[in-house]
Design a protein around this motif. Structure first.
Motif, PDB file in Angstrom:
ATOM      1  N   UNK A 288     -36.533   5.961 -72.446  1.00 51.43           N
ATOM      2  CA  UNK A 288     -35.349   6.317 -73.268  1.00 51.43           C
ATOM      3  C   UNK A 288     -35.148   5.849 -74.791  1.00 51.43           C
ATOM      4  N   UNK A 289     -34.727   6.641 -75.489  1.00 53.56           N
ATOM      5  CA  UNK A 289     -34.331   6.294 -76.858  1.00 53.56           C
ATOM      6  C   UNK A 289     -33.344   5.159 -76.868  1.00 53.56           C
ATOM      7  N   UNK A 290     -33.829   3.888 -77.984  1.00 59.04           N
ATOM      8  CA  UNK A 290     -32.862   2.757 -77.845  1.00 59.04           C
ATOM      9  C   UNK A 290     -31.906   3.047 -79.002  1.00 59.04           C
ATOM     10  N   UNK A 291     -30.740   2.445 -79.018  1.00 56.84           N
ATOM     11  CA  UNK A 291     -29.627   2.515 -80.003  1.00 56.84           C
ATOM     12  C   UNK A 291     -29.819   1.055 -80.564  1.00 56.84           C
ATOM     13  N   UNK A 298     -30.445  -9.250 -80.810  1.00 51.90           N
ATOM     14  CA  UNK A 298     -31.996  -8.932 -80.577  1.00 51.90           C
ATOM     15  C   UNK A 298     -32.659  -8.279 -81.846  1.00 51.90           C
TER      16      UNK A 298
ATOM     17  N   UNK C 264     -18.168   0.109 -66.167  1.00 46.00           N
ATOM     18  CA  UNK C 264     -18.594  -1.007 -66.517  1.00 46.00           C
ATOM     19  C   UNK C 264     -19.008  -2.110 -65.465  1.00 46.00           C
ATOM     20  N   UNK C 268     -23.704  -4.352 -67.384  1.00 45.55           N
ATOM     21  CA  UNK C 268     -23.812  -3.227 -68.501  1.00 45.55           C
ATOM     22  C   UNK C 268     -22.859  -2.144 -68.107  1.00 45.55           C
ATOM     23  N   UNK C 269     -23.188  -1.128 -68.874  1.00 49.46           N
ATOM     24  CA  UNK C 269     -22.243   0.143 -68.128  1.00 49.46           C
ATOM     25  C   UNK C 269     -22.791   1.325 -68.646  1.00 49.46           C
ATOM     26  N   UNK C 271     -21.690   5.682 -69.695  1.00 49.69           N
ATOM     27  CA  UNK C 271     -20.814   6.316 -70.433  1.00 49.69           C
ATOM     28  C   UNK C 271     -21.457   7.826 -70.539  1.00 49.69           C
ATOM     29  N   UNK C 273     -20.118  12.176 -71.059  1.00 49.11           N
ATOM     30  CA  UNK C 273     -19.374  13.047 -71.698  1.00 49.11           C
ATOM     31  C   UNK C 273     -19.501  14.300 -71.550  1.00 49.11           C
ATOM     32  N   UNK C 274     -18.909  15.237 -71.189  1.00 49.48           N
ATOM     33  CA  UNK C 274     -19.316  16.792 -70.466  1.00 49.48           C
ATOM     34  C   UNK C 274     -19.701  17.358 -72.057  1.00 49.48           C
ATOM     35  N   UNK C 281     -25.408   7.687 -71.561  1.00 49.03           N
ATOM     36  CA  UNK C 281     -25.651   6.408 -72.238  1.00 49.03           C
ATOM     37  C   UNK C 281     -25.754   4.997 -71.329  1.00 49.03           C
ATOM     38  N   UNK C 283     -25.507   1.240 -71.224  1.00 46.87           N
ATOM     39  CA  UNK C 283     -25.466  -0.103 -72.166  1.00 46.87           C
ATOM     40  C   UNK C 283     -25.575  -1.352 -71.412  1.00 46.87           C
ATOM     41  N   UNK C 284     -26.044  -2.216 -72.463  1.00 47.75           N
ATOM     42  CA  UNK C 284     -26.445  -3.499 -71.902  1.00 47.75           C
ATOM     43  C   UNK C 284     -25.732  -4.637 -72.377  1.00 47.75           C
ATOM     44  N   UNK C 288     -30.461  -3.412 -76.398  1.00 45.07           N
ATOM     45  CA  UNK C 288     -29.899  -2.070 -77.102  1.00 45.07           C
ATOM     46  C   UNK C 288     -29.337  -1.002 -76.081  1.00 45.07           C
ATOM     47  N   UNK C 289     -28.314  -0.390 -76.308  1.00 42.79           N
ATOM     48  CA  UNK C 289     -28.096   0.937 -75.455  1.00 42.79           C
ATOM     49  C   UNK C 289     -29.349   1.894 -75.345  1.00 42.79           C
ATOM     50  N   UNK C 290     -29.394   2.294 -74.144  1.00 42.04           N
ATOM     51  CA  UNK C 290     -30.426   3.140 -73.696  1.00 42.04           C
ATOM     52  C   UNK C 290     -29.932   4.718 -73.858  1.00 42.04           C
ATOM     53  N   UNK C 291     -30.666   5.828 -74.413  1.00 43.67           N
ATOM     54  CA  UNK C 291     -30.129   7.110 -74.399  1.00 43.67           C
ATOM     55  C   UNK C 291     -30.989   7.754 -73.144  1.00 43.67           C
ATOM     56  N   UNK C 293     -31.825  11.106 -70.845  1.00 41.62           N
ATOM     57  CA  UNK C 293     -31.746  12.313 -71.329  1.00 41.62           C
ATOM     58  C   UNK C 293     -32.321  13.425 -70.349  1.00 41.62           C
TER      59      UNK C 293
ATOM     60  N   UNK D 253     -19.263  -4.491 -70.680  1.00 39.45           N
ATOM     61  CA  UNK D 253     -20.519  -5.182 -71.029  1.00 39.45           C
ATOM     62  C   UNK D 253     -21.275  -4.056 -71.810  1.00 39.45           C
ATOM     63  N   UNK D 254     -21.705  -4.143 -72.987  1.00 37.10           N
ATOM     64  CA  UNK D 254     -22.192  -3.211 -73.594  1.00 37.10           C
ATOM     65  C   UNK D 254     -21.396  -2.745 -74.733  1.00 37.10           C
TER      66      UNK D 254
END
Lengths: 379, 379, 379, 379
Positions: A288-291, A298, C264, C268-269, C271, C273-274, C281, C283-284, C288-291, C293, D253-254
């Motif tokens: 996955x792409x990281x944001x 970090x 959450x 982490x969490x 997310x 959205x339609x 998403x 989240x940690x 970094x948040x991971x996307x 897909x 979290x995140x």
């Protein structure tokens, strides 16, 4: 700090002041804000300067400040005039012992830039060129990620800088910004490519860590009556074998200041856009792409050093600009007190960036005029 | 519909089937799914076809179907084979009275495309080339906005199609998709430019309404051992005076299928990205950018005709693909029943798009090989 | 498949047909499309059905289809009528041996839902309730991530479903959709909460894996003259100790169909959205948040099974809807042929979701009327 | 400016300094940076203050500064201590003739806030409460749009402030920020609701122009061992008939600092998110959503006055904060020189916002403890 240019109504002068004030490390002590002595005085007054330190010309300022005692006189000059008035004050300042912050592009032509480099070396004065975008923490992070080889060998660089504000013949009305930037006598041989193309070029080389060796440029004057390019695209070849595309335009109606860069290597890529400046996308071939986000724990020491607030408190253009000033000031202070500045401090654009930027302007204009596809990037 | 190619494991065959089934207007009645008769039969079985209509070859299919009564035999063929097997079945199908849907690029080379055009004209058969991206409602809206002059004369076109899936030497492993697409004997003289560059080119001309007249191409083989270009960038000049940049790459590690386009005119611009396909940004020089959304009431008849659900119910790639099929089917049906098809129905890519796409491939490869900057776009 | 309701001009009927056709597994063989026999016949004709299988009523359809031979008669009914005509046809279909796909909410009231559950158990018929949003691959991925404990124990659930289409008194004009959905005689005791609140509720429980135990509801009739709630917010308590907020509204002017969820946990969490349905998403706390897909190789078997195309080819609402139908069909087929369906196939909303959805409606209306803060969620 | 609190390592003190320095209107002339005199002196030194003006206590600072001549002594104090040390220094400063900038929430409890209001009225001192988010230009634009009735009567307000930094028992380690904010003796009766809930509340009332009249609160202590709420959600009723939802949490979290607001009226809605702070979405029932951007020419005088750079140069949190300081300074300066401040200048949070914020804390805690659904918002 003493300021040259940047009187009332000057867009970039105000930006330089905000950027220099923000971190409480730099004080404006004098200025020659305009070639018109009265305007200069008025500007000084509105900036709470004593009358005695609003000078009628930069020459006067440099001469008189030099005579002041060490703790009192300005430590450096900030030059925020149009391009044709970069070289002379920078030269005079350095030759009289002052460090220099200079708005980009470095000079009116490459020859001046080379000369300034020599003067800087001879005088030992510290020089900062305000390529703002490399002051963003997430741009610095991108550079570190690539420098550490995380995405593998760089293969492709895309950099774009679209603006729309010159979509009409704005220089025909009384727009000060448009007028000098489209005037060959003040701006130099390039318009768009000098004004924002140099930013894109600097960003591409800074982030990728590679150097452009060949270019193929298509410059255009889109708006009728304009005297300099207002649009262009450039194919790039880099010294590490990578290729790239640079586009810059000031006639993309509806665009604001949408500078952005993507770099791809063997294993992944990075993407950064100024409009979402606190975010860096780190892309991977199979993950996955990281944001990555400014202000987080970090990040590299470079990104951390250049952020003021915890993650989620957006910092922007003025903070990126302030990073240049603050790093310059930290470096000046270290050098003046005989200390070794940190690596993170000296990471601001300097003489070499200025030379390459001026070379970019000259090469890109020359390439645009030839029938030959690839043009060697010469300095 | 009779399908040629597209047996089990074929990526694009399955996509064509979904796209053709979706609107309940097209039925799969037969197929020659593989050059291997057994595989073809197995594919037919899994698609619920009677044994008698899974053919061992497209030749057999065309001959036998032709003998069936009008209401029973297939109305058209869908050809989803690699590029080197586009021309022959398309020719035979048209010459035997069948309409044709053909996966892009049109043929193996420009010569074949020109011949197919002649056959199409001689036989009066209807021809659809599946340039999927012009099937999106918001791409159609973009075209309409520009055609109506809302953003003024077009000045600049940026189109990009980055993918990352060929970042490694995938053809060295047993990847069927990678193998034929990087094989000059199956794909033609171009790799990336034929596979996705043609999509970008078609999108640029469709949306802008302008035609490319000169190009300057830089094609690269980035992955060692590969036989065809996997990356490229092309500077463009258009017949209306606009300029542009087309980039397409299959080595942008971490990119999926990120095709996007921006077009700027004198008064504003449009921006569309497949990853947010139901949104079209409409930018203005002095007003807020507008977010146009698929399924809303304020769109043109073209955008409305090509959406199935109210705003906020995302439609995607398969629906865009289905729009090609459904518009083709509506047109075939109208023509077959002596009616005039609606303008919105005939707005699918056809012979002319195919010819220009093949010309793009030949010109871009030729331009890449010359030392000369601008290369005339020839057909 | 035989369809009950969903004649011309019915929004959701067309959606059901597209969804059922898409994967080539389901064929429409008959229908009772309207309570008006002529309209039903016209609808059947436009759908290419033989005259004999367009029925004047669902009762007729069920009786006559039952008499057809096994391979020929419909396998299941799809019921797409307003809520007050859900129970009777579903009951009759199951009691006569047909499986059932039913549009949500399950029935007119909770009592009917409970009865339907019994009938389903007694007859062994398979039941699918079309809570579309849980058909999205990235919603399934979110559920898996949480079920596997990756984000730790769930602490907080936010789910929101804003629409704007009922911002005016649309039922006063001749809008068919608005009319029945705001009519207590057809919709039931809730408006917005029944129509879209149940979707949000289902999504919250499906993704979090937790069950609501207490609620505190604020329902509003915002538009003057309306007979049922068009807006509401509900505080939630879950059986695992988590809390949450559910909001649903049909008077958020300018919103389309913006359903979304965030959950959450300790670490982490997630997310989703339609409007960006192919992205999840992750989240940690310290990374970094991971996307994530859709269409990628790193996803769970559930997400993979429910996508048709490689990453970067957006799939949308119709594909999510099709996932319900295809999983239902795969399950029906397995059960009918004595096989065990895969876990990924049976993961479609069923009787239990229907019961809980109807209970949500009854509890939320009751809670809204009391002065007491927390109301026990009763079934 | 004289600063109370905000020594080294204090997060918010540094933010206040940057914000006050940025526009070159405010100078730090003295400080009592810590209750520890040595630490205070060290902080003063690092901030380039003369030794004589680093005070050992705020009492000393106020007394001594008062004795200095008018042009030399501080004009106002900036108080950036924990909540339990807000009231006393603010009171003493005002009673001794100094204006006050105070970090939110106003005081330790509502009673103190009311008293401070009286003192402010009696002394005529100007008071600024740093609710940062209302300093953003696009938040001001949102307020103006709604005040001018562009979206019609407000119906619905959603405001959310999720953070994740207190997801673990951070106060158990040596985290200074976490420690005082979760300590009832320093923070007051609320944790999350006092720290960030008050921001969300202030934002909701500022933007909507409506006042909360009833609430229904659910506060939670999610992390074991914590002494104050770290999470909560509140249903809202407004004086104009609108309803709303406020959620604030520090255990998402995140999440970073993801404060955002949506307000819907009869004709449209607005949406603003701090993470994209320079953008305001303006949604319409029947027209495309508009993207309003900071720095553009089409905005209100309020948005324009609070931006420093042209569109496309992102300004962020520090600039929003600086807007509070600069507007406060402009107002102080006007008042001190007998001029009438502009409407745009006096638009900073003051005593009334402080009172309502403290009332929010008290009401929300009380509501959370009752069994009754709706709790009257009392002051």
């Amino acid at each position: 700090m003493g300021m040259i240019g940047g009187g009332k109504d000057a867009f970039i002068g105000a930006v330089h002041r905000i950027a220099s004030f923000m971190d409480g490390q730099i004080e404006l002590v004098c200025g020659a804000f305009s070639s018109n002595p009265e305007k200069s005085a008025l500007s000084g007054e509105s900036l709470y300067l004593p009358v005695s330190r609003s000078y009628a010309s930069y020459e006067e300022m440099i001469q008189k400040e030099k005579l002041l005692p060490a703790g009192e006189r300005m430590d450096f000059v900030s030059i925020v005039t149009p391009n044709h008035v970069h070289f002379a004050p920078a030269k005079m300042a350095m030759e009289n012992g002052f460090h220099v912050v200079l708005d980009k592009p470095m000079t009116f032509n490459l020859q001046e830039a080379k000369e300034l480099k020599k003067i800087s070396e001879q005088t030992g004065r510290i020089f900062c060129l305000t390529h703002t975008y490399t002051g963003y923490p997430m741009v610095k992070e991108a550079r570190q990620i690539i420098a550490e080889g995380k995405i593998g060998k760089v293969r492709k660089v895309y950099v774009a800088y679209p603006q729309g504000w010159l979509s009409t013949f704005l220089e025909g009305s009384n727009n000060k910004q448009a007028s000098w930037r489209t005037d060959p006598g003040k701006s130099g041989i390039a318009g768009c490519m000098g004004d924002i193309g140099t930013h894109a070029f600097n960003l591409a080389e800074y982030v990728s860590g590679a150097r452009v060796t060949k270019i193929c440029a298509d410059l255009n004057i889109v708006v009728e009556g304009r005297l300099l390019d207002d649009d262009g695209a450039v194919l790039l070849k880099f010294d590490n074998g990578a290729s790239g595309v640079l586009s810059a335009t000031q006639v993309a109606a509806g665009e604001e200041n949408n500078v952005r860069i993507s770099v791809y290597g063997e294993k992944g890529g990075i993407e950064w856009k100024q409009e979402d400046a606190n975010t860096l996308l780190l892309k991977w071939l199979d993950k996955p792409t990281e944001i990555l986000r400014a202000g987080t724990g970090y990040l590299s020491s470079y990104a951390k050093h250049n952020a003021r607030t915890p993650a989620g408190h957006p910092e922007g253009y003025l903070e990126a600009f302030a990073n240049l000033y603050t790093n310059f000031a930290l470096t000046v202070n270290a050098v003046e007190t005989g200390k070794t500045p940190e690596l993170e401090w000296v990471d601001f654009p300097g003489v070499e960036d200025g030379i390459r930027g001026m070379a970019f302007i000259e090469n890109v204009v020359a390439s645009s005029k030839t029938e030959q596809k690839w043009y060697d990037f010469k300095i």
